[in-house]
Enzyme design. Structure first.
Site, PDB file in Angstrom:
ATOM      1  N   CYS A  45       0.839  -1.214   0.000  1.00  0.00           N
ATOM      2  CA  CYS A  45       0.000   0.000   0.000  1.00  0.00           C
ATOM      3  C   CYS A  45       0.870   1.259   0.000  1.00  0.00           C
ATOM      4  CB  CYS A  45      -0.909   0.028   1.224  1.00  0.00           C
ATOM      5  SG  CYS A  45      -2.110  -1.306   1.254  1.00  0.00           S
TER       6      CYS A  45
HETATM    7  C1  BEZ Z   1       0.536  -4.547   1.821  1.00  0.00           C
HETATM    8  O1  BEZ Z   1       0.072  -3.470   1.504  1.00  0.00           O
HETATM    9  O2  BEZ Z   1       1.724  -4.793   1.757  1.00  0.00           O
HETATM   10  C2  BEZ Z   1      -0.343  -5.641   2.331  1.00  0.00           C
HETATM   11  C3  BEZ Z   1      -1.530  -5.325   2.967  1.00  0.00           C
HETATM   12  C4  BEZ Z   1      -2.310  -6.335   3.452  1.00  0.00           C
HETATM   13  C5  BEZ Z   1      -1.947  -7.652   3.267  1.00  0.00           C
HETATM   14  C6  BEZ Z   1      -0.771  -7.965   2.602  1.00  0.00           C
HETATM   15  C7  BEZ Z   1       0.027  -6.953   2.121  1.00  0.00           C
END
Ligand code: BEZ
Length: 211
Positions: A45
């Site tokens: 994210c």
């Molecule tokens: C991420 O943004 O890295 C992420 C968010 C939730 C689950 C897995 C990865």
């Protein structure tokens, strides 16, 4: 709620990092991209929000407003913005919805319980100036989205809206486009006076309008 192509997207009120909004009013006469990300302070994210901030001038150029969403609170969005600026070189320069009560996430069916009960999936909703859904995408949490592709498909959607053309597989800005089957040869003569290439009666290629 299932939102299908061509539906008027649901309106809502929400708190965002740029103040409270009412979605339809905020969109005004612009195109819009509403995208969810699963959770603050997570790696994928963080990269996505940095990329959208970097590409903001490209969205502006196309008259597209972008807005992110997560089910985290406003103060967490503010703290996380500093991390995004530090690690990605771009701080979010567009509003992020703080959807703690999941009101918008539920309205747009962004939580898929068989993936996660608490986090949103990576949804993208592209909305036209008529507030109708033009495209939606659903990615899992583990796969960061390609925002160059989002821009590419906005170019395709806007060409269709303006010129009655469609875009072929793997089309890029500047490539030939397709005259939509609903336009007869007679009508095409008026619309495309420079002519076109007929590969089959149903497959007519024309240089991209406006290029
Ligand atoms: C991420 O943004 O890295 C992420 C968010 C939730 C689950 C897995 C990865």
């Amino acid at each position: 709620m299932t939102i299908r192509l061509g539906d008027v997207v649901p309106d809502f009120e929400a708190e965002t990092t740029e103040g409270p909004i009412r979605f339809h009013e905020w969109l005004g006469s612009s195109w819009g991209v509403l995208f969810s990300h699963p959770k603050n302070f997570t790696p994928v994210c963080t990269t996505e929000l940095g990329q959208v901030a970097r590409l903001k001038p490209e969205f502006d150029r196309r008259n597209v407003k972008v807005i992110g969403l997560s089910v985290d609170p406003l103060d967490a969005h503010a703290k996380w913005s500093d991390d995004i600026a530090e690690t990605q070189g771009y701080a979010p320069n567009f509003p992020l919805i703080a959807d703690q009560d999941r009101k918008v996430a539920d309205l747009y069916d962004m939580i898929h319980p068989n993936a996660s009960d608490t986090m949103t999936v990576r949804s993208v909703f592209i909305v036209g100036p008529d507030k109708k859904l033009k495209l939606s995408l659903t990615y899992p949490a583990s796969a960061g989205r390609n925002f160059d592709e989002i821009l590419r498909v906005i170019d395709s959607l806007q060409l269709t809206a303006q010129h009655a053309v469609a875009t072929p597989a793997n089309w890029k800005d500047g490539d030939d486009v397709i005259i939509v089957p609903s336009v007869s040869d007679e009508a095409a003569k008026e619309k495309f006076p420079g002519g076109w290439k007929t590969l089959k009666p149903y497959l007519r290629l024309v240089p991209q309008p406006g290029k």
